[in-house]
Design a protein around this motif. Structure first.
Motif, PDB file in Angstrom:
ATOM      1  N   SER A  40       0.813  -1.222   0.114  1.00  0.00           N
ATOM      2  CA  SER A  40      -0.186   0.015  -0.014  1.00  0.00           C
ATOM      3  C   SER A  40       1.032   1.249  -0.005  1.00  0.00           C
ATOM      4  O   SER A  40       1.704   1.365   0.997  1.00  0.00           O
ATOM      5  N   ARG A  41       0.351   2.134  -0.849  1.00  0.00           N
ATOM      6  CA  ARG A  41       1.314   3.470  -0.995  1.00  0.00           C
ATOM      7  C   ARG A  41       2.866   3.144  -1.359  1.00  0.00           C
ATOM      8  O   ARG A  41       3.597   4.329  -1.186  1.00  0.00           O
ATOM      9  N   GLN A  42       3.201   2.229  -1.868  1.00  0.00           N
ATOM     10  CA  GLN A  42       4.639   1.911  -2.450  1.00  0.00           C
ATOM     11  C   GLN A  42       4.432   1.607  -3.608  1.00  0.00           C
ATOM     12  O   GLN A  42       3.481   1.327  -4.375  1.00  0.00           O
ATOM     13  N   ARG A  43       5.862   1.436  -4.288  1.00  0.00           N
ATOM     14  CA  ARG A  43       5.870   1.398  -5.634  1.00  0.00           C
ATOM     15  C   ARG A  43       6.032  -0.127  -5.976  1.00  0.00           C
ATOM     16  O   ARG A  43       6.218  -1.045  -5.065  1.00  0.00           O
ATOM     17  N   LEU A  44       5.509  -0.601  -7.247  1.00  0.00           N
ATOM     18  CA  LEU A  44       5.765  -1.892  -7.595  1.00  0.00           C
ATOM     19  C   LEU A  44       7.164  -2.291  -7.687  1.00  0.00           C
ATOM     20  O   LEU A  44       7.934  -1.662  -8.156  1.00  0.00           O
ATOM     21  N   GLN A  45       7.319  -3.332  -7.077  1.00  0.00           N
ATOM     22  CA  GLN A  45       8.856  -4.072  -6.999  1.00  0.00           C
ATOM     23  C   GLN A  45       8.987  -5.318  -7.124  1.00  0.00           C
ATOM     24  O   GLN A  45       8.043  -6.194  -6.939  1.00  0.00           O
ATOM     25  N   LEU A  46      10.147  -5.786  -7.915  1.00  0.00           N
ATOM     26  CA  LEU A  46      10.392  -7.340  -7.771  1.00  0.00           C
ATOM     27  C   LEU A  46      10.631  -8.070  -6.523  1.00  0.00           C
ATOM     28  O   LEU A  46      11.097  -7.456  -5.631  1.00  0.00           O
ATOM     29  N   LEU A  47       9.758  -8.900  -6.625  1.00  0.00           N
ATOM     30  CA  LEU A  47      10.068  -9.889  -5.454  1.00  0.00           C
ATOM     31  C   LEU A  47      10.936 -11.041  -5.448  1.00  0.00           C
ATOM     32  O   LEU A  47      11.721 -11.104  -4.832  1.00  0.00           O
ATOM     33  N   LEU A  48      10.846 -11.708  -6.426  1.00  0.00           N
ATOM     34  CA  LEU A  48      11.681 -12.762  -6.663  1.00  0.00           C
ATOM     35  C   LEU A  48      11.451 -13.374  -8.084  1.00  0.00           C
ATOM     36  O   LEU A  48      10.424 -13.021  -8.715  1.00  0.00           O
ATOM     37  N   ARG A  49      12.517 -13.959  -8.659  1.00  0.00           N
ATOM     38  CA  ARG A  49      12.665 -14.490 -10.151  1.00  0.00           C
ATOM     39  C   ARG A  49      12.837 -15.976  -9.966  1.00  0.00           C
ATOM     40  O   ARG A  49      13.310 -16.433  -9.017  1.00  0.00           O
ATOM     41  N   HIS A  50      12.209 -16.891 -10.849  1.00  0.00           N
ATOM     42  CA  HIS A  50      12.492 -18.315 -10.572  1.00  0.00           C
ATOM     43  C   HIS A  50      13.767 -18.732 -10.942  1.00  0.00           C
ATOM     44  O   HIS A  50      14.070 -19.801 -10.337  1.00  0.00           O
ATOM     45  N   ILE A  51      14.517 -18.160 -11.835  1.00  0.00           N
ATOM     46  CA  ILE A  51      15.823 -18.375 -12.121  1.00  0.00           C
ATOM     47  C   ILE A  51      16.828 -18.558 -10.925  1.00  0.00           C
ATOM     48  O   ILE A  51      17.623 -19.302 -10.672  1.00  0.00           O
ATOM     49  N   SER A  52      16.525 -17.709  -9.961  1.00  0.00           N
ATOM     50  CA  SER A  52      17.395 -17.348  -8.481  1.00  0.00           C
ATOM     51  C   SER A  52      17.001 -18.446  -7.743  1.00  0.00           C
ATOM     52  O   SER A  52      17.810 -18.739  -6.865  1.00  0.00           O
ATOM     53  N   ARG A  53      15.732 -18.942  -7.674  1.00  0.00           N
ATOM     54  CA  ARG A  53      15.512 -20.072  -6.643  1.00  0.00           C
ATOM     55  C   ARG A  53      15.695 -19.605  -5.172  1.00  0.00           C
ATOM     56  O   ARG A  53      16.362 -20.263  -4.674  1.00  0.00           O
ATOM     57  N   GLU A  54      15.348 -18.179  -5.033  1.00  0.00           N
ATOM     58  CA  GLU A  54      15.699 -17.628  -3.894  1.00  0.00           C
ATOM     59  C   GLU A  54      14.406 -17.633  -2.736  1.00  0.00           C
ATOM     60  O   GLU A  54      13.288 -17.818  -3.320  1.00  0.00           O
ATOM     61  N   SER A  55      14.597 -17.273  -1.741  1.00  0.00           N
ATOM     62  CA  SER A  55      13.411 -17.029  -0.749  1.00  0.00           C
ATOM     63  C   SER A  55      13.651 -15.604  -0.327  1.00  0.00           C
ATOM     64  O   SER A  55      14.543 -15.170   0.152  1.00  0.00           O
ATOM     65  N   ILE A  56      12.517 -14.655  -0.607  1.00  0.00           N
ATOM     66  CA  ILE A  56      12.697 -13.302  -0.228  1.00  0.00           C
ATOM     67  C   ILE A  56      11.381 -13.034   0.682  1.00  0.00           C
ATOM     68  O   ILE A  56      10.174 -13.572   0.385  1.00  0.00           O
TER      69      ILE A  56
END
Lengths: 111, 114
Positions: A40-56
């Motif tokens: 809410s009231r923040q910019r759209l941002q990247l959370l995660l990408r499948h190629i990284s296989r990361e946990s965010i």
């Protein structure tokens, strides 16, 4: 057609419950998939990408080629996870590749 | 370091009026994009630019024009606004195109056409 579909426009869970945001895709080759988040009231941002296989922020997403899905999961939801989530796919076109977004899922985590 | 800045943030227009949305980025990114966000439809690409002086059409370009005269700026114009253009507009930029999947977004501009 190369696209992503998010079947749930709204999702509501209680704090501490597991959460899964669904994303299905149609793509003929090897897809490149992403999750974006807009708090809410923040910019759209990247959370995660499948190629990284990361946990965010405790979220993970596994690419399931058999089911053509890329669901976003978190075992224990927190109130601060309430946000709009978009699944996105890099789509190949004659003019080049481009990032295409799903319809979005509004997640509400209730106390 | 402001990132991506959009002006104005809010605007109300009457049908037939014209206006320009300005997007500025200070990250020296080559690629810039304009998306519109509508409920139940996600983000749809209007126009994009792969470098200064270049523009290209996206999924929903009709009724919009763009210009990229300077690398840091990407302007979105509505020549004759229509109620169907009521939306939230997002500008974004990236260094290397869509390959990394990471776009940096502005805060959005809410446009209402009466």
């Amino acid at each position: 057609a190369q696209r992503v579909t998010q079947p749930e426009k709204l999702l509501s869970v209680f704090k501490g419950a597991p959460v899964e945001l669904k994303c299905n895709y149609s793509y003929s080759g090897s897809p490149e998939l992403f999750w974006y988040v807009q708090y809410s009231r923040q910019r759209l941002q990247l959370l995660l990408r499948h190629i990284s296989r990361e946990s965010i922020k405790g979220f993970t997403a596994d690419l399931n080629k058999g089911e053509t899905s890329f669901h976003l999961k978190k075992p224990f939801a927190q109130e601060e996870d309430s946000a709009m989530y978009y699944c996105a796919l890099i789509r190949e076109e004659t003019s080049g590749s481009r990032l295409t977004f799903g319809e979005g899922t509004q997640l509400t985590v209730n106390p | 370091n402001a990132g991506v800045t959009q002006t104005p943030k809010f605007r109300v227009l009457k049908t037939g009026q014209s206006m320009t949305l300005l997007c500025a980025q200070d990250m020296n990114h080559e690629y810039m994009y304009w998306y519109r966000q509508d409920p139940g439809m996600g983000l749809r690409l209007i126009h994009y630019s792969v470098g200064e002086g270049t523009t290209a059409k996206g999924e929903v370009p009709d009724g919009y024009n763009v210009s990229r005269l300077k690398k840091q700026n990407f302007l979105l114009g509505l020549e004759s606004a229509a109620p169907s253009q009521t939306s939230v507009y997002f500008c974004a930029s990236s260094y290397a195109g869509w390959e990394t999947g990471e776009l940096f977004f502005g805060e959005g501009s809410r446009l209402t056409v009466l």
